[in-house]
Design a protein around this motif. Sequence first.
Motif, PDB file in Angstrom:
ATOM      1  N   GLU A   1      -3.321  -2.234   3.388  1.00 15.77           N
ATOM      2  CA  GLU A   1      -3.648  -3.359   2.712  1.00 15.77           C
ATOM      3  C   GLU A   1      -2.642  -4.542   2.752  1.00 15.77           C
ATOM      4  OE1 GLU A   1      -6.268  -3.950   0.878  1.00 15.77           O
ATOM      5  OE2 GLU A   1      -7.163  -2.171   1.951  1.00 15.77           O
ATOM      6  N   SER A   2      -1.286  -4.047   2.871  1.00 18.69           N
ATOM      7  CA  SER A   2      -0.219  -5.009   2.653  1.00 18.69           C
ATOM      8  C   SER A   2       0.892  -4.369   3.695  1.00 18.69           C
ATOM      9  CB  SER A   2       0.243  -5.211   1.220  1.00 18.69           C
ATOM     10  OG  SER A   2       0.768  -3.994   0.523  1.00 18.69           O
ATOM     11  N   CYS A   3       2.006  -5.343   3.794  1.00 18.41           N
ATOM     12  CA  CYS A   3       3.150  -4.950   4.587  1.00 18.41           C
ATOM     13  C   CYS A   3       4.039  -4.066   3.756  1.00 18.41           C
ATOM     14  CB  CYS A   3       3.876  -6.503   5.196  1.00 18.41           C
ATOM     15  SG  CYS A   3       5.386  -5.911   5.842  1.00 18.41           S
ATOM     16  N   ALA A   4       4.436  -2.940   4.223  1.00 23.77           N
ATOM     17  CA  ALA A   4       5.427  -2.151   3.588  1.00 23.77           C
ATOM     18  C   ALA A   4       6.885  -2.611   3.309  1.00 23.77           C
ATOM     19  CB  ALA A   4       5.419  -0.773   4.344  1.00 23.77           C
ATOM     20  N   VAL A   5       7.096  -3.642   4.312  1.00 20.88           N
ATOM     21  CA  VAL A   5       8.489  -4.282   4.135  1.00 20.88           C
ATOM     22  C   VAL A   5       8.495  -5.453   3.130  1.00 20.88           C
ATOM     23  CG1 VAL A   5      10.283  -5.592   5.295  1.00 20.88           C
ATOM     24  CG2 VAL A   5       8.860  -3.637   6.349  1.00 20.88           C
TER      25      VAL A   5
ATOM     26  N   ILE B   1       3.528  -8.881   2.038  1.00 23.93           N
ATOM     27  CA  ILE B   1       2.396  -9.795   2.302  1.00 23.93           C
ATOM     28  C   ILE B   1       0.967  -8.884   2.691  1.00 23.93           C
ATOM     29  CG2 ILE B   1       4.078 -11.497   2.733  1.00 23.93           C
ATOM     30  CD1 ILE B   1       3.642 -11.290   5.681  1.00 23.93           C
ATOM     31  N   ARG B   2      -0.143  -9.714   2.936  1.00 20.27           N
ATOM     32  CA  ARG B   2      -1.350  -9.061   3.285  1.00 20.27           C
ATOM     33  C   ARG B   2      -1.868  -9.959   4.457  1.00 20.27           C
ATOM     34  NH1 ARG B   2      -4.245  -6.212  -0.621  1.00 20.27           N
ATOM     35  NH2 ARG B   2      -3.283  -6.066  -2.489  1.00 20.27           N
ATOM     36  N   ASP B   3      -0.935 -10.763   5.094  1.00 16.46           N
ATOM     37  CA  ASP B   3      -1.516 -11.395   6.180  1.00 16.46           C
ATOM     38  C   ASP B   3      -0.658 -10.907   7.594  1.00 16.46           C
ATOM     39  OD1 ASP B   3      -3.195 -13.025   4.633  1.00 16.46           O
ATOM     40  OD2 ASP B   3      -1.608 -14.472   4.292  1.00 16.46           O
ATOM     41  N   ASP B   4      -1.276 -11.207   8.710  1.00 19.20           N
ATOM     42  CA  ASP B   4      -0.711 -10.885   9.868  1.00 19.20           C
ATOM     43  C   ASP B   4      -0.082  -9.466  10.002  1.00 19.20           C
ATOM     44  OD1 ASP B   4      -0.034 -11.961  12.449  1.00 19.20           O
ATOM     45  OD2 ASP B   4       1.836 -12.545  12.150  1.00 19.20           O
ATOM     46  N   LEU B   5      -0.825  -8.810   9.514  1.00 18.01           N
ATOM     47  CA  LEU B   5      -0.544  -7.216   9.779  1.00 18.01           C
ATOM     48  C   LEU B   5      -0.854  -6.813  11.174  1.00 18.01           C
ATOM     49  CD1 LEU B   5      -2.035  -5.741   6.463  1.00 18.01           C
ATOM     50  CD2 LEU B   5       0.261  -6.597   6.884  1.00 18.01           C
ATOM     51  N   ALA B   6       0.047  -6.150  11.768  1.00 15.72           N
ATOM     52  CA  ALA B   6       0.124  -5.876  13.132  1.00 15.72           C
ATOM     53  C   ALA B   6       0.566  -4.651  13.658  1.00 15.72           C
ATOM     54  CB  ALA B   6       0.811  -6.803  14.202  1.00 15.72           C
TER      55      ALA B   6
ATOM     56  N   ALA C   1       1.266  -0.333   6.711  1.00 17.09           N
ATOM     57  CA  ALA C   1       0.899  -1.318   7.680  1.00 17.09           C
ATOM     58  C   ALA C   1       2.295  -2.189   7.420  1.00 17.09           C
ATOM     59  CB  ALA C   1      -0.159  -2.339   7.221  1.00 17.09           C
ATOM     60  N   VAL C   2       2.612  -3.067   8.535  1.00 21.68           N
ATOM     61  CA  VAL C   2       3.735  -3.770   8.568  1.00 21.68           C
ATOM     62  C   VAL C   2       3.251  -5.026   9.323  1.00 21.68           C
ATOM     63  CG1 VAL C   2       6.089  -4.058   9.726  1.00 21.68           C
ATOM     64  CG2 VAL C   2       5.338  -1.704   9.111  1.00 21.68           C
ATOM     65  N   SER C   3       3.986  -6.171   8.644  1.00 26.09           N
ATOM     66  CA  SER C   3       3.529  -7.464   9.399  1.00 26.09           C
ATOM     67  C   SER C   3       4.173  -7.672  10.811  1.00 26.09           C
ATOM     68  CB  SER C   3       3.957  -8.597   8.539  1.00 26.09           C
ATOM     69  OG  SER C   3       5.456  -8.904   8.566  1.00 26.09           O
ATOM     70  N   ARG C   4       3.673  -8.680  11.489  1.00 28.68           N
ATOM     71  CA  ARG C   4       4.195  -8.853  12.681  1.00 28.68           C
ATOM     72  C   ARG C   4       5.383  -9.445  12.753  1.00 28.68           C
ATOM     73  NH1 ARG C   4       0.825  -9.560  16.963  1.00 28.68           N
ATOM     74  NH2 ARG C   4      -0.884 -10.016  15.435  1.00 28.68           N
TER      75      ARG C   4
ATOM     76  N   LEU D   1       3.530   1.805  15.643  1.00 31.89           N
ATOM     77  CA  LEU D   1       2.055   1.851  16.225  1.00 31.89           C
ATOM     78  C   LEU D   1       1.436   0.646  15.984  1.00 31.89           C
ATOM     79  CD1 LEU D   1       1.348   5.298  14.675  1.00 31.89           C
ATOM     80  CD2 LEU D   1       1.760   4.941  17.178  1.00 31.89           C
ATOM     81  N   ALA D   2       0.707   0.070  17.017  1.00 29.36           N
ATOM     82  CA  ALA D   2      -0.314  -1.113  16.966  1.00 29.36           C
ATOM     83  C   ALA D   2      -1.261  -0.854  16.164  1.00 29.36           C
ATOM     84  CB  ALA D   2      -0.716  -1.521  18.535  1.00 29.36           C
ATOM     85  N   LEU D   3      -1.603  -2.066  15.352  1.00 33.07           N
ATOM     86  CA  LEU D   3      -2.558  -2.047  14.437  1.00 33.07           C
ATOM     87  C   LEU D   3      -3.872  -2.988  14.778  1.00 33.07           C
ATOM     88  CD1 LEU D   3      -3.966  -1.483  11.562  1.00 33.07           C
ATOM     89  CD2 LEU D   3      -2.455  -2.869  10.616  1.00 33.07           C
ATOM     90  N   PRO D   4      -4.990  -2.445  15.438  1.00 32.88           N
ATOM     91  CA  PRO D   4      -5.901  -3.100  15.882  1.00 32.88           C
ATOM     92  C   PRO D   4      -6.608  -4.053  14.896  1.00 32.88           C
ATOM     93  CG  PRO D   4      -6.233  -1.016  16.641  1.00 32.88           C
ATOM     94  CD  PRO D   4      -5.264  -1.091  15.802  1.00 32.88           C
ATOM     95  N   PRO D   5      -6.675  -5.483  14.913  1.00 31.76           N
ATOM     96  CA  PRO D   5      -7.427  -6.263  13.853  1.00 31.76           C
ATOM     97  C   PRO D   5      -8.561  -5.843  13.301  1.00 31.76           C
ATOM     98  CG  PRO D   5      -6.329  -7.663  15.546  1.00 31.76           C
ATOM     99  CD  PRO D   5      -6.255  -6.192  16.098  1.00 31.76           C
ATOM    100  N   PHE D   6      -9.373  -5.258  14.265  1.00 35.35           N
ATOM    101  CA  PHE D   6     -10.827  -4.894  13.766  1.00 35.35           C
ATOM    102  C   PHE D   6     -10.838  -3.809  12.701  1.00 35.35           C
ATOM    103  CE2 PHE D   6     -10.506  -1.395  16.701  1.00 35.35           C
ATOM    104  CZ  PHE D   6     -11.272  -0.276  16.034  1.00 35.35           C
ATOM    105  N   LEU D   7      -9.601  -3.127  12.288  1.00 33.42           N
ATOM    106  CA  LEU D   7      -9.441  -1.984  11.555  1.00 33.42           C
ATOM    107  C   LEU D   7      -9.263  -2.860  10.025  1.00 33.42           C
ATOM    108  CD1 LEU D   7      -7.711   0.750  12.960  1.00 33.42           C
ATOM    109  CD2 LEU D   7     -10.130   0.682  12.592  1.00 33.42           C
TER     110      LEU D   7
END
Length: 243
Positions: A150-154, A157-162, A171-174, A185-191
Amino acid sequence: MEFEDDAFVLAARSHGDTGAVVDLLTAQHGRRLTYVPGGASRKMKPHLQPGSRVRVAWRARDDSQLGSARLEPSGDDVSQLFDSAVALAGLSAAAAVVQGALPEREAEPGVFAAMEALMPALTDDAVWPAVFIRFELGLLGSLGFGLDLESCAVSGIRDDLAWVSPRTGRAVSRTAGAPYADKLLALPPFLLGSQAAVVEGDVGHGLALTGHFLEAWVFHPRDKPLPPARDWMIERLKRSGLL
């Protein structure tokens, strides 16, 4: 004790001259290993393939026993997939992962629903690999190991999670993950949304993601490897240019 329920066949093996021991994923009664009289017959064998949908009538003296069951075919059988070796590999992998991940006799309606969603997708090789990844994510969630995307662990933010942390499953942002990209680990955008398209490389990254957490959080604690059927599926996808 007895019950009737819908089920998917996960595996079957001959037992004696005419019977079979069948591993089932039932809708309301969890994973069940049961004896099926006549399961080795020519009539029944086609309906005991992994992924076959059946209606089961199960009975035993008490819930701890193997019990015996009468199975009747229900819905489409897996013969519709016989023309696609890669789809059959996906079906075998799904059944093997569920069989290895779930304990017996614990109701898992969410996993059953995930199998229901995966089955029709398997008729389209361009679609089902992405659905399979969602299926494995759903399995992790049903077992209490859902990933937090849902959001970046660091930064929060909820945008540009990669990326996803291989340790926490968050999740972690780009931007935040860039210095540690080789460890994440890469996070595919379709997920991240149903509208995101699946692009080249996404299936491989998605399977690496779910495979890591299935191995680390589900199979390794039970001293089990990931099922070989899953490795065979990945090899089939690679050969078919779908990875």
